[in-house]
Scaffold this motif. Structure first.
Motif, PDB file in Angstrom:
ATOM      1  N   LEU A   1      55.156  -7.757 -43.636  1.00  0.00           N
ATOM      2  CA  LEU A   1      53.887  -7.072 -43.871  1.00  0.00           C
ATOM      3  C   LEU A   1      53.627  -6.923 -45.357  1.00  0.00           C
ATOM      4  CD1 LEU A   1      53.997  -4.196 -41.209  1.00  0.00           C
ATOM      5  CD2 LEU A   1      52.959  -6.460 -41.021  1.00  0.00           C
ATOM      6  N   GLY A   2      52.462  -7.379 -45.791  1.00  0.00           N
ATOM      7  CA  GLY A   2      52.043  -7.195 -47.169  1.00  0.00           C
ATOM      8  C   GLY A   2      52.795  -8.073 -48.142  1.00  0.00           C
TER       9      GLY A   2
ATOM     10  N   GLU B   1      48.907  -2.891 -44.339  1.00  0.00           N
ATOM     11  CA  GLU B   1      49.401  -3.775 -45.387  1.00  0.00           C
ATOM     12  C   GLU B   1      48.837  -3.399 -46.753  1.00  0.00           C
ATOM     13  OE1 GLU B   1      50.481  -7.975 -44.303  1.00  0.00           O
ATOM     14  OE2 GLU B   1      48.806  -7.667 -42.914  1.00  0.00           O
TER      15      GLU B   1
END
Length: 253
Positions: free
Chosen positions: A175-176, A151
């Protein structure tokens, strides 16, 4: 011939802290983000962009007394575990660590039971590795233990770098915090990993972390079948089936 990417290594002055939980985010049924703060957390905590695999040593409280006892610098070591530094919020002076939730050891049990105000020991980091940002493509291969680093790469790599992420197991989720256009592939296990990796671009940098034997197979594939230069991959065995606790972060699969 294209210039090979370089991983820059820097030493850090390790520090010793007892921190407390300030807030908790539930990331998935199997992962949680725990934010830590307190008077011991320095405002200039070492957090470098693209130092995505930087980690601290976590010292859980003694499970009998509930007290956090930091080890003396040159004395016997209590039970400690390595955790990737997910984020540092300088404005709030808070440190974020992501935990895979399991009851196999004291750190995992602490993460399951943690509530705001819970204390834990945090040592380090002792060093950092700054990974290259000026490459054409990144291939990132991780299981849940490597997701925090993955991430960070998604958030911190330049927008000009193409990114492909292969995740082995775990609960699918966003994600992230980056709006980056990345290819993210979730596999149930490692059986189809090498087929999924396939042929890699010549200007790739590969970062991978997960079960040690799986990582070793990936390293062999990249080196022997894809002829990827050693300078173009950084592959880490974070754990091994049948082995209790973290492996040294320097160990490569």
């Amino acid at each position: 011939m294209a210039k090979l990417p370089e991983v820059r290594r820097e030493r850090r002055t390790p520090r010793r802290r007892v921190l407390r939980v300030t807030r908790i985010e539930e990331l998935s049924p199997t992962m949680r983000r725990i934010w830590l703060g307190g008077d011991d957390l320095e405002a200039d905590f070492s957090f470098s962009p693209l130092g995505a695999s930087d980690h601290i040593k976590l010292v859980p409280p003694d499970e009998t007394t509930g007290q956090v006892v930091l080890p003396p610098p040159d004395g016997p070591r209590p039970m400690m575990r390595d955790y990737t530094i997910r984020r540092f919020d300088a404005g709030r002076t808070e440190l974020a660590l992501d935990f895979v939730l399991h009851d196999h050891g004291p750190a995992g049990r602490w993460a399951i039971d943690a509530v705001p105000g819970s204390e834990v020991g945090v040592l380090g980091p002792r060093s950092t590795q700054i990974f290259p940002g000026e490459v054409g493509h990144y291939l990132i291969v991780v299981d849940e233990t490597g997701l925090p680093a993955a991430e960070r790469f998604l958030e911190e790599l330049p927008a000009t770098v193409g990114v492909r992420v292969i995740v082995l197991g775990g609960s699918q989720r966003a994600l992230g915090d980056s709006a980056r256009d990345a290819e993210i592939i979730w596999l149930e296990g490692a059986e189809a990993l090498l087929k999924t990796v396939g042929d890699v671009p010549a200007d790739v940098f590969v970062w991978a972390a997960g079960e040690a034997d799986v990582m070793r197979g990936l390293r062999t594939y990249l080196r022997d079948e894809q002829q990827v230069d050693r300078a173009r991959f950084s592959i880490h065995g974070y754990w091994r089936v049948g082995h209790a606790g973290s492996l040294p972060r320097e160990e490569e699969g």
